[in-house]
Design an enzyme around this catalytic site. Structure first.
Site, PDB file in Angstrom:
ATOM      1  CE  LYS A  87      -3.914   2.244   2.712  1.00  0.00           C
ATOM      2  NZ  LYS A  87      -4.914   1.600   3.884  1.00  0.00           N
ATOM      3  CB  SER A 162      -7.637   3.136   2.843  1.00  0.00           C
ATOM      4  OG  SER A 162      -7.742   2.325   3.805  1.00  0.00           O
ATOM      5  CB  SER A 186      -8.561  -0.307   5.548  1.00  0.00           C
ATOM      6  OG  SER A 186      -9.529   1.349   5.368  1.00  0.00           O
TER       7      SER A 186
HETATM    8  N1  GLN Z   1     -13.085   3.799   6.355  1.00  0.00           N
HETATM    9  C1  GLN Z   1     -12.843   3.874   6.927  1.00  0.00           C
HETATM   10  C2  GLN Z   1     -12.129   5.510   7.380  1.00  0.00           C
HETATM   11  O1  GLN Z   1     -12.569   5.948   6.333  1.00  0.00           O
HETATM   12  C3  GLN Z   1     -11.739   3.225   7.683  1.00  0.00           C
HETATM   13  C4  GLN Z   1     -10.605   3.111   7.444  1.00  0.00           C
HETATM   14  C5  GLN Z   1      -9.415   2.643   7.307  1.00  0.00           C
HETATM   15  O2  GLN Z   1      -9.018   1.705   8.060  1.00  0.00           O
HETATM   16  N2  GLN Z   1      -7.698   3.214   7.677  1.00  0.00           N
HETATM   17  O3  GLN Z   1     -11.720   5.923   8.271  1.00  0.00           O
END
Ligand code: GLN
Length: 496
Positions: A87, A162, A186
């Site tokens: 990532k 994400s 995510s």
């Molecule tokens: N969708 C959640 C957020 O926007 C989790 C994102 C994540 O785990 N990085 O914060």
């Protein structure tokens, strides 16, 4: 072996374990495997936008070196010669690291993240850096400054977020393994949306040194791959204490592959009633129930458990995560690195315009919420209160784990939704993480495994949550399920 399409297709269909066996037995070389993946990325990646950077030259160079070192007997790790992707929030020395943001559009990291170093030492071959929601904020990959990622199962749908770039890349076999990060879901939610296996370990299991921070009391690194076995092989390399991350645990690291074949019989599964209530799509619910039944058929017992405070998790998370993000993101000021606005009038103008031009909408929204929640006069009412409720959410899990070994339920309330469907409705987007966020707030390990498909052909993932540092048990349970089912080995037609 020659590099015809069919050969490269055959190599990129292999598991990490099979690749390792083929490489060590001399059936094919690391160079051939690397070229097969690079060829596939070149041909198929533009349809997905799953990579921000492809490190072709350095991948070919490492493949050559690693082939030599394996032949000389210097590298024996099961990840030696195995390609992987990161990532784009893991620092990689000499390689662009953007966190999906314009504000880091030109940031060449001067050093490697801990996990980057670990994978390098094991002899992995970095294929590139995966697209992601900007600073890991999002559930759909639509907030990346580098464009959205498309779901390999249906290009009209999001891959989740994400870590959607990594999940899409694994699903389309554009890498056998990708490291994601999980703050509120995510790794698990994109794994679910893309039909692959992903695990978020216990908070503190893996060092976050060199991982660009979003919300420090929640962020955790974890692998995404086709199978639980491939995740176990990866976790063996990246888990463990690192003195450069003060939140990293000293808990000993087991061999995650050693217990993969333990039987399911006797497993006590907890099913939280709150995870099957209003908000869960019916079709998804039915598929998850069927998967739980499959465990029962193997001798597990199922019991309802109560997580009475879980409905508070999303609001609590959307105080804590933005608060920590507003603090973490203050370092992006146009002075030290990354984007800088043109012709600033003075220092204040430099800060203001750099941040106004460099950050995207969602990131700005969260910085504003977070700064507000932390400000004098509001701190006690919001951040402190949220931390208190967080403890209650954690205590619910501690209570539940007195009676059960694992908790099972849906990973997300729906299968992958359509691109554009929720982007203008932040609250609808935030609710996507209804079932993953409580686990994150408690700091527990959770994973997602593919357990079926909707009528329209979209994958559905089941979440399995374990007690602290029980990653080996989660991987074992997932592996046993994957011995009996083939959901995880199915490939999207266009990429088969
Ligand atoms: N969708 C959640 C957020 O926007 C989790 C994102 C994540 O785990 N990085 O914060």
């Amino acid at each position: 072996m020659s590099h015809t399409d069919s050969t490269s297709g055959a190599l990129t269909a292999l598991s990490i374990k099979a690749l390792h066996q083929g490489i060590t037995s001399g059936q094919f070389s690391v160079m051939e495997v690397t070229q097969a993946y690079l060829e596939r990325i070149e041909r198929l990646e533009p349809a997905l936008n799953a990579y921000i950077t492809v490190t072709k030259d350095s991948a070919l160079h490492s493949a050559q070196t690693i082939d030599n070192r394996i032949r000389a007997g210097e590298l024996t790790n099961p990840l030696a010669g195995i390609p992987y992707a990161l990532k784009d929030l893991y620092c990689t020395a000499g390689v662009l690291t953007t966190a999906g943001s314009k504000i880091l559009h030109n940031f060449i990291s001067p050093y490697d993240a801990h996990v980057t170093t670990k994978l390098k030492q094991a002899g992995g071959v970095l294929l590139g850096k995966n697209n992601m929601d900007e600073f890991a904020m999002g559930s759909s990959n639509e907030s990346s400054a580098y464009g959205c990622v498309l779901n390999p199962w249906n290009a009209e749908h999001v891959p989740g977020g994400s870590s959607g770039g990594g999940a899409a890349a694994v699903a389309a076999r554009l890498t056998p393994m990708a490291l994601g990060s999980d703050t509120g879901g995510s790794i698990r939610q994109p794994a679910s949306f893309c039909g692959i296996t992903g695990i978020k370990p216990t908070y503190g299991r893996i060092s976050r040194y060199g991982m660009i921070a979003y919300a420090s009391s929640l962020d955790q690194c974890g692998p995404m791959a086709v199978s639980a076995e491939d995740c176990a092989l990866t976790l063996n390399v990246i888990a463990g204490f690192d003195e450069r991350d003060s939140t990293c645990s000293t808990e000993p690291v087991p061999d995650y592959t050693a217990t993969l074949n333990n039987p399911i019989a006797g497993l006590r599964i907890g099913v939280p009633k709150q995870f099957f209530a209003e908000g869960l799509n019916n079709e998804v619910g039915t598929i998850i129930q069927a998967a739980i039944k499959a465990f029962e058929a193997q001798g597990a017992t199922v019991k309802e458990v109560d997580l009475p405070n879980s409905h508070l998790a999303v609001p609590v998370y959307y105080i804590i995560a933005p608060a920590e993000a507003s603090s973490n993101l203050s370092r992006f000021d146009g002075v030290r690195y990354g984007y800088r606005c043109d012709n600033p009038n003075d220092l204040t103008d430099l800060y203001k315009r750099t941040r106004a031009e460099g950050f995207g909408e969602e990131v700005k929204r969260r910085i504003m919420i977070g700064t507000y929640a932390l400000s004098a006069g509001y701190y006690d009412a919001y951040y402190l209160k949220a931390q208190q409720v967080r403890r209650l959410i954690k205590d619910d899990f501690v209570q539940a784990f007195k009676d059960v070994d694992v908790i099972m339920g849906p990973c997300a309330p729906t299968a992958a939704f359509k691109i554009g469907e929720k982007i203008n409705d932040p609250v609808a987007m935030y609710l996507e993480d209804l079932y993953t966020i409580p686990v994150s707030l408690a700091g527990l390990p959770g994973m997602s495994i593919p357990v079926g498909f909707t009528q329209t052909g979209l994958p559905v993932g089941m979440q399995i949550v374990g007690n602290y540092f029980n990653e080996a048990r989660l991987l074992n349970i997932a592996h046993q399920y994957q011995q009996l089912t083939d959901w995880h080995t199915r490939m999207p037609a266009q990429f088969a």
